[in-house]
Design a protein around this motif. Structure first.
Motif, short mmCIF file in Angstrom:
data_model
loop_
_atom_site.label_atom_id
_atom_site.label_comp_id
_atom_site.label_asym_id
_atom_site.label_seq_id
_atom_site.Cartn_x
_atom_site.Cartn_y
_atom_site.Cartn_z
N ALA A 44 -7.21 1.09 -4.36
CA ALA A 44 -7.00 0.15 -3.26
C ALA A 44 -7.76 0.63 -2.03
O ALA A 44 -7.21 0.70 -0.94
N GLY A 45 -9.00 1.02 -2.25
CA GLY A 45 -9.76 1.60 -1.14
C GLY A 45 -9.10 2.86 -0.63
O GLY A 45 -9.16 3.18 0.56
N ILE A 46 -8.45 3.59 -1.54
CA ILE A 46 -7.65 4.76 -1.13
C ILE A 46 -8.54 5.95 -0.79
O ILE A 46 -9.44 6.31 -1.54
N THR A 47 -8.24 6.56 0.35
CA THR A 47 -8.99 7.73 0.79
C THR A 47 -8.33 9.00 0.26
O THR A 47 -7.14 9.21 0.51
N ARG A 56 -2.26 13.67 0.09
CA ARG A 56 -2.12 12.86 -1.13
C ARG A 56 -2.50 13.68 -2.36
O ARG A 56 -1.89 13.53 -3.42
N SER A 61 -1.19 4.50 5.86
CA SER A 61 -2.66 4.55 5.66
C SER A 61 -3.25 5.65 6.54
O SER A 61 -2.60 6.14 7.47
N ILE A 62 -4.49 5.97 6.25
CA ILE A 62 -5.21 6.94 7.08
C ILE A 62 -5.36 6.38 8.50
O ILE A 62 -5.39 7.12 9.47
N GLU A 63 -5.42 5.03 8.57
CA GLU A 63 -5.54 4.41 9.90
C GLU A 63 -4.29 4.67 10.74
O GLU A 63 -4.36 4.70 11.96
N PHE A 70 0.82 -1.20 0.00
CA PHE A 70 0.00 0.00 0.00
C PHE A 70 0.86 1.27 0.00
O PHE A 70 0.59 2.23 -0.72
N VAL A 75 -2.06 -5.78 5.79
CA VAL A 75 -3.12 -5.97 6.79
C VAL A 75 -3.07 -7.37 7.45
O VAL A 75 -3.21 -7.47 8.67
N GLN A 125 -14.39 7.85 5.86
CA GLN A 125 -13.35 7.80 4.83
C GLN A 125 -13.94 7.53 3.47
O GLN A 125 -14.58 6.51 3.26
N1 ARG Z 1 -8.53 3.98 3.22
C1 ARG Z 1 -7.26 3.84 3.84
C2 ARG Z 1 -6.26 4.79 3.21
O1 ARG Z 1 -6.49 5.28 2.15
C3 ARG Z 1 -6.72 2.44 3.81
C4 ARG Z 1 -6.67 1.79 2.49
C5 ARG Z 1 -5.86 0.51 2.54
N2 ARG Z 1 -5.99 -0.24 1.34
C6 ARG Z 1 -5.42 -1.43 1.13
N3 ARG Z 1 -5.68 -2.01 -0.02
N4 ARG Z 1 -4.67 -2.00 2.03
O2 ARG Z 1 -5.22 5.05 3.76
#
Ligand code: ARG
Length: 261
Positions: free
Chosen positions: A104-107, A112, A154-156, A87, A178, A221
């Protein structure tokens, strides 16, 4: 004999020329005269149901983002190739144009957005905590003195740092992928990890020794695809998404992937 040689040489030359011309088009995407144009999407396949590998079935990357990206790029007239990476490498790879875009579920966030251009957002999640089943963290203060994990960059990771700012002696630790984080909680090396709701629910479903809980005061997010700064493809991408939304196709994909049973 000589004639045949000349013909072969000419054929090789023209093939070479054709190859040169089609290495990359003006928008940075790879294309070829005889083949369909290709867009390379970078992802981090550790994030079910967005992108993951179900090793019991195959080594293919599957998930909502994969179906969504396939449908959108098809509408845009491209063929999609997917490249898995950590990531942490996604945004730098888009910036360096090593890939055509990242999903990739990117916020999309301000930091960014300084280095990449985001498409319109396509989904919304909340951050949850994953812990062992037998512990109870009812409120943030209960995390005092605990180790809280998150995925690198990550945002987390930001959320975990915010928790550490509020609660005394919280130690934040990061991992690249993860599943590594999940393993660390199971082994008791991390007390909690921060993960997005639907992803957390999926991991908890598969790991009966874990549970999830909500975190107070964290922002929702959004999710979007990231393209190189100034890419003309963002507009086409958004247009294709709108069409797929209007036709109800995206709702079907959401119904397929965003459920935990
Ligand atoms: N939404 C969060 C971010 O953009 C986490 C995304 C993580 N994606 C992944 N494919 N591991 O930081």
């Amino acid at each position: 004999m000589k004639k045949k040689w000349l013909f072969t040489a000419a054929a090789v030359l023209s093939l070479t020329l054709a190859g040169c011309g089609s290495d990359s088009s003006k928008d940075g995407s790879s294309s070829d005269n005889n083949q369909k144009k290709v867009l390379v999407m970078g992802t981090s396949a550790d994030f079910a149901p967005f992108e993951y590998i179900d090793a019991t079935k195959s080594d293919e990357i599957i998930g909502f983002d994969v179906d969504f990206a396939n449908a959108v790029t098809k509408k845009m007239g491209y063929q999609l190739k997917i490249q898995d990476m950590e990531f942490n490498s996604l945004i730098p790879s888009v910036q360096a144009k090593k890939i055509d875009f990242a999903m990739a579920g990117i916020t999309p966030d301000e930091k960014r957005a300084k280095v990449v251009d985001f498409t319109d957002s396509y989904y919304d999640t909340e951050d949850y905590l994953i812990t062992k089943k037998d512990v109870t963290y009812d409120k943030l203060e209960d995390l005092k003195g605990k180790k809280v994990g998150a995925q690198v960059s990550s945002i987390e990771e930001d959320t975990a740092n915010e928790i550490a700012d509020k609660v005394p002696s919280v130690k934040v630790e990061t991992r690249d992928r993860v599943p590594e984080l999940i393993q660390e909680v199971k082994l008791g090396r991390l007390d909690a990890i921060v993960l997005e709701d639907i992803v957390a629910k999926n991991y908890v479903k598969q790991n009966k020794d874990l549970k999830f809980s909500t975190i107070d005061g964290v922002d929702n997010q959004k999710k979007a695809a990231a393209f190189p700064k100034g890419s003309k493809l963002v507009k086409d991408f958004n247009k294709a998404v709108k069409e797929l939304n209007d036709s109800g196709e995206i709702d079907k994909m959401k119904a397929k992937w965003f459920k935990v049973d």
